[in-house]
Design an enzyme around this catalytic site. Structure first.
Site, PDB file in Angstrom:
ATOM      1  N   TYR A  12      -6.526  25.172  53.312  1.00 17.45           N
ATOM      2  CA  TYR A  12      -5.900  24.028  52.650  1.00 17.45           C
ATOM      3  C   TYR A  12      -6.974  23.023  52.277  1.00 17.45           C
ATOM      4  CZ  TYR A  12      -3.194  19.727  52.077  1.00 17.45           C
ATOM      5  OH  TYR A  12      -2.646  18.571  51.578  1.00 17.45           O
TER       6      TYR A  12
ATOM      7  N   GLU B 118      -3.869  18.850  45.222  1.00 11.29           N
ATOM      8  CA  GLU B 118      -3.739  19.681  46.419  1.00 11.29           C
ATOM      9  C   GLU B 118      -3.839  21.162  46.078  1.00 11.29           C
ATOM     10  OE1 GLU B 118      -0.632  19.062  49.830  1.00 11.29           O
ATOM     11  OE2 GLU B 118       0.196  20.537  48.450  1.00 11.29           O
TER      12      GLU B 118
END
Ligand code: GDP
Ligand code: MN
Length: 391
Positions: free
Chosen positions: A105, A192
């Protein structure tokens, strides 16, 4: 403004980030054509992904793999028939499926408290990051970028090493810097990548190589900065904009719906905040934030009133206008016009001071509007009307 994955990926590509190729399809047939192309170019499978502005598409059945054109067509038809978290899927992204070795991530967010861009990384990608943040906050690595220089190379290296990406150091640093670069270049609030993946690819000599790829992308743009980027407005997805938000935006009104019962119509953001505070202090709950802007004419006022009344929870309205370039009599005319058109009769308290307040007072009195002498009085009257305790 949230933008779709495919558009977000375009912005990443523009900053030189590694993203696998893709096509967007609105029908199963178009998805088939795209799949044929990627399979023909050597992909062993394609990935088909719902394009909706919500997270967790994978869990909801909105991300699937297919090994042939036939299967791609079937899978695309299934996904196009889905609604994910209440949003109907109208298009899918089709691309060559990645052979994933590990999911990580990485994101850049605006940290308003620190007045800096914050780079966040986790070696546990793919899953909902909110769960990790809640259960094991130490599993998230946080590094603030420099406000003037962006993310420095040593900061990118620190992130890379802490994510266990030492074997991909150069690429990982470029991706980390590219994320912050994407934030700055587009005035984004959030960029993101989840998952950022180590993928296995076969080189021209048939030997397997591992490299980093951005497999998913989520970007939120700062609405107030959109005027600085003409092309970005085109990325707004009309399929998914809330109708009230669209109406407000097209009318040039700043309107944010809240949970209370008292509709507020105010000119100026600061006065709107103050009005909401006073409504709360008087024991009420505002139903919205609404700034009609400076110099609003009667039709804009009437438009604002329609937006407020479209909310069935609204049972009282407080109008608070400070006339500077906005003329009080114009607002009064707008209110009278709005009331003549409105289907629902809701008690309204009006306070207008400043430019042409005297003319406004005459108009409002003739039309038998309830007025208030002070803002405190106006708030108290509106709250009483909302609670059904008005005199
Ligand atoms: P989200 O659920 O809305 O965040 O959608 P993602 O694009 O992140 O996809 C969800 C999950 O599907 C990922 O975490 C991966 O595990 C998987 N996935 C996505 N793209 C691919 C791909 O190209 N190949 C493989 N094997 N899995 C993928
Ligand atoms: Mn994802």
């Amino acid at each position: 403004m949230k933008i779709q994955e495919a558009d977000a990926k375009s912005l990443l590509v523009a900053q030189g980030l590694p993203v696998p190729p893709w096509a967007v399809a609105r029908t199963a047939g178009e998805a088939r054509t795209a799949a044929e192309r990627f399979l023909g170019e050597g992909a062993s499978q394609v990935v088909i992904k719902a394009q909706v502005l919500v997270g967790g598409r994978g869990k909801a059945g909105g991300v699937k793999l297919a090994g042939s054109a036939d299967e791609a067509e079937r899978v695309a038809a299934d996904i196009l028939a889905l609604s994910i978290k209440g949003i109907p899927v109208r298009k899918v992204l089709v691309g060559p499926a990645a052979d994933i070795v590990k999911e990580l991530y990485l994101s850049a967010v605006l940290d308003r408290a620190a007045k800096r861009i914050l780079l966040m990384g986790s070696a546990e990608g793919g899953v909902e990051i909110e769960d990790i943040a809640a259960e094991r906050p130490e599993a998230i690595i946080r590094i603030h970028a420099d406000p003037r220089l962006g993310l420095l190379a040593f900061q990118g290296r620190e992130m890379a090493f802490r994510l266990g990406l030492g074997a991909h150091l150069k690429d990982a640093v470029a991706i980390a810097q590219g994320l912050v670069g994407t934030m700055i270049a587009n005035d984004a609030d959030l960029v993101e990548i989840n998952p950022l993946a180590i993928v296995r690819e076969t080189g021209p000599d048939g030997v397997g190589v591992e490299r980093l790829q951005c497999l998913d992308a989520k970007i939120t743009l700062d609405d107030s900065a959109l005027y600085r980027h003409r092309g970005l407005e085109d990325l707004r997805d009309p399929d998914e904009e809330d109708p009230t938000d669209r109406e407000a935006r097209e009318a040039g009104l700043t309107f944010i719906k809240l949970d209370g019962t008292i509709g507020c119509m105010v000119n100026g953001a600061g006065l709107a905040m103050t009005t909401m505070d006073l409504v709360k202090r008087a024991g009420g709950e505002p139903a919205n934030f609404l700034d009609i802007g400076g110099g609003a004419r009667a039709d804009k006022v009437a438009h604002a009133m329609r937006l407020i009344l479209a909310d069935p929870k609204v049972n009282a309205i407080l109008v608070n206008i400070f006339g500077g370039i906005t003329r009080g009599d114009e607002v009064a005319r707008g209110l009278i016009e709005a009331r003549a058109q409105q289907e629902r009769d809701v008690p309204m308290v009006v306070r207008i001071v400043g430019t042409n307040a005297a003319e406004a007072a005459v108009l409002l009195e003739e039309a038998r509007f309830r007025t208030a002498a002070s803002l405190d009085d106006a708030a108290a009257q509106a709250v009483a009307a909302s609670k059904g305790t008005a005199a």
